[in-house]
Design an enzyme around this catalytic site. Structure first.
Site, PDB file in Angstrom:
ATOM      1  N   LEU A 199       4.638   2.295   1.840  1.00  0.00           N
ATOM      2  CA  LEU A 199       5.673   2.728   0.907  1.00  0.00           C
ATOM      3  C   LEU A 199       6.017   1.658  -0.123  1.00  0.00           C
ATOM      4  O   LEU A 199       7.200   1.411  -0.412  1.00  0.00           O
ATOM      5  CB  LEU A 199       6.934   3.159   1.677  1.00  0.00           C
ATOM      6  CG  LEU A 199       6.725   4.309   2.671  1.00  0.00           C
ATOM      7  CD1 LEU A 199       8.013   4.640   3.394  1.00  0.00           C
ATOM      8  CD2 LEU A 199       6.178   5.568   1.976  1.00  0.00           C
TER       9      LEU A 199
ATOM     10  N   SER B 171       0.848  -1.183   0.000  1.00  0.00           N
ATOM     11  CA  SER B 171       0.000   0.000   0.000  1.00  0.00           C
ATOM     12  C   SER B 171       0.883   1.233   0.000  1.00  0.00           C
ATOM     13  O   SER B 171       2.083   1.160   0.266  1.00  0.00           O
ATOM     14  CB  SER B 171      -0.916   0.017   1.217  1.00  0.00           C
ATOM     15  OG  SER B 171      -0.138   0.257   2.371  1.00  0.00           O
ATOM     16  N   LYS B 172       0.237   2.346  -0.333  1.00  0.00           N
ATOM     17  CA  LYS B 172       0.981   3.607  -0.340  1.00  0.00           C
ATOM     18  C   LYS B 172       1.514   3.895   1.063  1.00  0.00           C
ATOM     19  O   LYS B 172       2.623   4.367   1.236  1.00  0.00           O
ATOM     20  CB  LYS B 172       0.074   4.743  -0.810  1.00  0.00           C
ATOM     21  CG  LYS B 172      -0.258   4.633  -2.290  1.00  0.00           C
ATOM     22  CD  LYS B 172      -1.493   5.431  -2.679  1.00  0.00           C
ATOM     23  CE  LYS B 172      -2.016   4.956  -4.027  1.00  0.00           C
ATOM     24  NZ  LYS B 172      -3.423   5.322  -4.232  1.00  0.00           N
ATOM     25  N   GLN B 173       0.692   3.557   2.076  1.00  0.00           N
ATOM     26  CA  GLN B 173       1.108   3.804   3.461  1.00  0.00           C
ATOM     27  C   GLN B 173       2.361   2.994   3.808  1.00  0.00           C
ATOM     28  O   GLN B 173       3.209   3.435   4.545  1.00  0.00           O
ATOM     29  CB  GLN B 173      -0.004   3.436   4.462  1.00  0.00           C
ATOM     30  CG  GLN B 173      -1.219   4.344   4.419  1.00  0.00           C
ATOM     31  CD  GLN B 173      -2.130   4.054   3.222  1.00  0.00           C
ATOM     32  OE1 GLN B 173      -2.009   3.029   2.566  1.00  0.00           O
ATOM     33  NE2 GLN B 173      -3.034   4.972   2.928  1.00  0.00           N
TER      34      GLN B 173
END
Ligand code: GLU
Length: 297
Positions: free
Chosen positions: A233, A229-231
């Protein structure tokens, strides 16, 4: 025309990563295999979460992977009037109500208990709008093409927020209105959205919309076993051809389509042609999939 219309609906909160590629590719292949259309919708409904330039990056990444969409790109930030009209219809039908309660007030309950259903608790406070889940169908049931029959009790879903206290539209309302207005017949997306689907089914029924078919895809984990996920990275997808080819091949493999090894160096158009010809949902396994080292750019 096949009557099939699919879509990819990323939130431009950052660049696409391998997990998003798998979702985009699956919905693309499912649409093309059915001889249908594949639309692109940018879900930029929450501007503070969408940094400038992220949407352009997503468009370039999709182009680099040969995932060409049909028709114009649609943008949620242009759809205020449509969402407002849907909320008005729900209000008129007595299915939406204003709610002043804060999360803190109902923190001891698993879902919001519906205190404002019969009159706002504190009219002086900012208000959200919620759906009356107690007036809809029970249970909420639909068949998922991979995960089978899904069954939810409205009492466990709670009254979903339609418009937030800060005035922003809630994702659940926007996605349902957009899918209906855009004539989407098939939703193909990650399993992380499966538990959002019952709220969307409730809303489709409340608004009298047709119900799309759903295919939720297996979870893709990074090599460390963490969700991509973007969270977390997850690395952004590359845009240069040399790096794109093996990654597209890895995405076909992550979808259990068993692409031949030599396809990994083939141009993207050739890989996608192979993917469309061989696309078979029955091959998909529901268990979480790990991305191997080799697939990380
Ligand atoms: N915008 C959502 C996301 O990026 C996906 C919405 C959907 O596919 O329904 O997670």
């Amino acid at each position: 025309m096949s009557g099939y219309r699919g879509r990819f609906a990323p939130t431009p909160s950052g660049p696409l990563h391998f997990g998003s590629l798998v979702a985009a590719l699956a919905s693309f292949l499912d649409a093309r295999r059915a001889g249908g259309e594949w639309r692109l919708r940018l879900e930029d409904i929450d501007p503070p979460r969408c940094p400038p330039g992220a949407a352009d990056t997503i468009l370039r990444q999709l182009e680099a992977f040969g995932l060409h969409w049909d028709g114009p790109v649609s943008w949620q930030h242009e759809r205020d009037d449509a969402y407002a009209a849907a909320l008005e219809r729900l209000k008129a039908a007595g299915l939406a109500y204003p709610c002043s309660c804060s999360r803190k007030q109902w923190r001891d309950y698993p879902v919001y208990p519906g205190w404002c259903r019969h009159g706002v608790c504190d009219p002086a406070k900012p208000m959200a709008w919620r759906l009356r889940s107690d007036l809809g169908p029970r249970p909420v049931v639909w068949p998922d093409r991979l995960f089978g029959e899904q069954r939810f009790d409205p009492a466990e879903l709670g009254d979903v927020v339609l418009k937030r206290k800060d005035g922003l539209w809630a994702y659940q309302l926007a996605v349902v209105v957009d899918d209906a207005d855009q004539g989407i017949s098939d939703v193909v997306r990650g399993v992380d959205l499966l538990d959002n689907t019952p709220w969307q089914r409730q809303l489709q029924q409340a608004l009298g919309y047709p119900e799309p078919r759903y295919l939720h895809l297996p979870l893709i984990l990074g090599d460390d076993g963490q969700k991509l996920s973007k969270q977390n990275l997850a690395p952004p997808l590359p845009e240069v051809d040399d790096a794109v080819r093996p990654l597209l091949h890895a995405a076909l493999a992550a979808l259990d389509q068993a692409p031949p090894r030599e396809l990994s160096t083939a141009p993207v158009a050739e890989q996608l042609q192979w993917g469309i010809r061989h696309w078979d949902v029955a091959r998909l396994r529901a268990a979480p999939h790990r991305q191997t080292d080799a697939t990380i750019p």
